[in-house]
Design a protein around this motif. Structure first.
Motif, mmCIF file in Angstrom:
data_model
loop_
_atom_site.group_PDB
_atom_site.id
_atom_site.type_symbol
_atom_site.label_atom_id
_atom_site.label_comp_id
_atom_site.label_asym_id
_atom_site.label_seq_id
_atom_site.Cartn_x
_atom_site.Cartn_y
_atom_site.Cartn_z
ATOM 1 N N PRO A 109 0.816 -1.218 0.000
ATOM 2 C CA PRO A 109 0.000 0.000 0.000
ATOM 3 C C PRO A 109 0.849 1.267 0.000
ATOM 4 O O PRO A 109 2.005 1.273 0.436
ATOM 5 C CB PRO A 109 -0.806 -0.126 1.296
ATOM 6 C CG PRO A 109 -0.874 -1.596 1.563
ATOM 7 C CD PRO A 109 0.440 -2.135 1.086
ATOM 8 N N GLY A 110 0.252 2.342 -0.501
ATOM 9 C CA GLY A 110 0.917 3.633 -0.477
ATOM 10 C C GLY A 110 1.928 3.839 -1.575
ATOM 11 O O GLY A 110 2.831 4.669 -1.437
ATOM 12 N N GLY A 111 1.812 3.099 -2.681
ATOM 13 C CA GLY A 111 2.754 3.263 -3.774
ATOM 14 C C GLY A 111 4.133 2.727 -3.464
ATOM 15 O O GLY A 111 5.140 3.234 -3.963
ATOM 16 N N ARG A 112 4.197 1.670 -2.654
ATOM 17 C CA ARG A 112 5.464 1.052 -2.284
ATOM 18 C C ARG A 112 5.715 -0.191 -3.126
ATOM 19 O O ARG A 112 4.780 -0.900 -3.492
ATOM 20 C CB ARG A 112 5.469 0.648 -0.809
ATOM 21 C CG ARG A 112 5.366 1.790 0.183
ATOM 22 C CD ARG A 112 5.196 1.233 1.595
ATOM 23 N NE ARG A 112 5.263 2.251 2.627
ATOM 24 C CZ ARG A 112 4.221 2.932 3.098
ATOM 25 N NH1 ARG A 112 3.003 2.696 2.590
ATOM 26 N NH2 ARG A 112 4.366 3.831 4.046
ATOM 27 N N ILE A 113 6.989 -0.463 -3.380
ATOM 28 C CA ILE A 113 7.356 -1.764 -3.912
ATOM 29 C C ILE A 113 8.030 -2.567 -2.816
ATOM 30 O O ILE A 113 8.560 -2.018 -1.847
ATOM 31 C CB ILE A 113 8.283 -1.665 -5.144
ATOM 32 C CG1 ILE A 113 9.632 -1.053 -4.774
ATOM 33 C CG2 ILE A 113 7.613 -0.900 -6.259
ATOM 34 C CD1 ILE A 113 10.691 -1.228 -5.843
ATOM 35 N N THR A 114 7.993 -3.882 -2.968
ATOM 36 C CA THR A 114 8.629 -4.774 -2.009
ATOM 37 C C THR A 114 9.616 -5.672 -2.734
ATOM 38 O O THR A 114 9.401 -6.061 -3.890
ATOM 39 C CB THR A 114 7.589 -5.641 -1.282
ATOM 40 O OG1 THR A 114 6.914 -6.487 -2.236
ATOM 41 C CG2 THR A 114 6.559 -4.776 -0.568
#
Length: 566
Positions: A109-114
């Motif tokens: 969420p929140g425009g994050r990559i993992t």
């Protein structure tokens, strides 16, 4: 017998720092292939001293026989695993590759990559079956930016980072050496590692274990009191300080002590203007999402909670201290009884870390009705009690518990807000949730995790599991400054050398095998050998250390045998 304070040997320290300065210059001329080979030689030296390392730590801490595996895992095992993984990253860079090659990229969420870094490879998948972990990047950071910066100082090997001071922690024997290793690889910086006085006896062991680095003038390890650290901190040829310890020690270094320190802080005139990074602990939450648990679930998760609190007798910066439960959970009293049972069943253990007895006395004073269980404290904290437990890291076997309203997603959101707003520190958080309840929450579960502002989050496992996996960056949630340092600034470990990660999220099995399959989890993991209740605590830890000394398929059967037939 009282030790006599000796004058600081300025001449000897000057000579030592000069040797390191020459070593820093030489490091800048060493190829990445040579660096990787040097780290593997260091791993072999650690392997040869592993038994002496663990035995010395056991003697210092008076560790009971049932949990002596702690000193194998939190010593030579993780150190060797880190050296191996770091050497692999350097080799990848030397061949023109990128440290994130082959790592699956996900979304949060929140425009994050993992970066789904755990497990990596078939052997690790077998050894860590049931566990997975990801590095979360800050919002808006894309994979191209990650790839462009991965490698940190190893991308610029000819740039010297000079000489730094590493002030080692006094609770786990791997911390200081691995902090110095990260300085060397990530920042091209050689180090003076000053040991905490609690680990003075470790010096000859460390000198043998890290002889390859010492011979190349890349590392010096010394004993000494605070005046030694003060002299090196102020030395003109030392350009950086890294500390693992307490926020008060950090502030004493940066601002000074007493009224003078307060004046300097108020006028923003630091005593030390050199860059400083740190890992400083805090009050770690354990959020228990309410569900319908079997008796076996309650018993297993009680062991999980007890481990988060009592490993190393509670002398951990990441020890769970504030358990948050739902006031609407019908099984809350039953779960507390299961925790009491585990606390009572464990053998007596020395509170060996200096100041631990004083901290427990402080907790007893703040909470006169605290329960005592085999030398451990269990404290109910609520609106009618002091909230000191939320604000004070006791660094001892003290576990608090409190309740807040809600069930399901409502409870989780309330618990996240409580942890973010009421508890001191942002180093690590634990969360326990049954698979069925997590599935029911859907995307709202991950959204709640995104709001939990901690550097490492362990779901159904202790957040220290991220410490056991050296690929994971380790440090506080970003945003701290020297004015308000919280749980610290910067990260260590991070063997893929990822620049500026936001956090780490590690997942473990809610149930061990075979009950995991009955609950819908694809895990064949037995009960974890690092549990304080595990009969395989020592045998499995030794087997894992043997594996880490020379990883290969031939050693994996020995690990499983040690876990399943201790």
């Amino acid at each position: 017998m009282t030790a006599t304070s000796q004058p600081v040997d300025h001449t000897g320290l000057d000579r030592l720092i000069d040797e390191l300065r020459r070593g820093a210059n030489a490091w800048a001329s060493i190829s990445l292939h040579e660096r990787a080979a040097l780290l593997l030689r260091t791993r072999d030296a650690v392997r040869d001293t592993a038994a002496a390392w663990a035995d010395t730590a056991i003697r210092i801490k008076q560790t009971p026989p049932s949990v002596r595996g702690e000193e194998w895992l939190a010593g030579p095992y993780i150190t060797m695993a880190t050296l191996t993984a770091t050497a692999q990253t350097l080799t990848t860079l030397a061949r023109g590759g990128n440290p994130v090659d082959g790592i699956p990229v996900g979304q949060a969420p929140g425009g994050r990559i993992t970066l789904e870094v755990l497990p990596h490879g078939v052997q690790e998948a077998l050894l860590l079956n049931g566990f997975s972990g990801a590095i979360w990047m800050p919002p808006g950071v894309g994979i191209d930016e990650v790839r462009a910066t991965a490698g940190l100082g190893a991308r610029r090997p000819t740039e010297s980072g000079g000489v730094g001071l590493v002030l080692g922690a006094g609770n786990a024997t791997l911390i200081g050496p691995l902090d110095a290793l990260y300085e060397l690889v990530a920042h091209n910086r050689v180090s003076v590692l000053k040991l905490n006085p609690t680990f003075a006896e470790m010096l000859p062991v460390y000198e043998k274990a890290f002889a390859p680095l010492i011979r190349r003038d890349l590392l010096r390890i010394i004993n000494g009191e605070g005046d030694v650290g003060e002299y090196i901190t102020g030395h003109p040829d030392v350009g950086h300080v890294h500390i693992t310890g307490s926020a008060s020690t950090h502030d004493a270094i940066v601002w000074g002590r007493g009224t003078e320190g307060e004046r300097r802080r108020a006028t923003h005139a630091p005593l030390m203007s050199k860059p400083i990074t740190s890992e400083l602990g805090g009050v770690s939450p354990i959020i228990v999402v309410p569900g319908k648990w079997s008796d076996a679930d309650l018993a297993y998760q009680a062991e999980n909670v007890a481990t988060q609190k009592l490993q190393n007798s509670g002398h951990n910066c990441i020890a769970g201290q504030a358990m948050i439960m739902s006031s609407s959970w019908p099984q809350r009293a039953q779960f507390l009884d299961a925790i009491r049972k585990v606390f009572d069943s464990l053998p007596p253990r020395e509170n060996w870390y200096p100041g631990s007895d004083r901290n427990m006395a402080r907790a007893q004073h703040a909470y006169p009705h605290a329960e005592r269980h085999g030398g451990r404290m269990l404290i109910e904290v609520g609106d009618s009690t002091s909230d000191e437990l939320y604000r004070t890291e006791y660094f001892s076997p003290v576990l608090g518990h409190t309740t807040i309203p809600g069930i399901g997603v409502d409870f989780l959101r309330n618990a996240v807000r409580f942890a973010n707003d009421r508890l001191v520190g942002t180093l690590g958080a634990g969360l326990i949730v049954a698979p069925h309840d997590r599935k029911e929450m859907g995307g709202a579960f991950t959204e709640a995790i995104a709001e939990l502002r901690y550097g490492t989050i362990g779901i159904n496992c202790w957040s220290a599991t991220g410490y056991l996996a050296p690929v994971m960056p380790w440090g506080a949630y970003p945003g701290n400054t020297i004015d308000d340092v919280g749980s610290g600034i910067g990260v260590v470990h991070n063997t893929r050398l990822i620049a500026d990660p936001e956090r780490v999220v590690v997942n473990g099995p809610f149930r061990p095998f075979p009950r995991s399959w009955l609950g819908g989890e694809a895990s064949t993991a037995p009960p974890m050998p690092w549990f304080v209740t595990s009969k395989a605590n020592t045998s499995a830890s030794k087997a894992l250390t043997h594996y880490a000394g020379h990883p290969g398929w031939g050693r994996i059967p020995g690990v499983f045998k040690a876990i399943l037939m201790p």
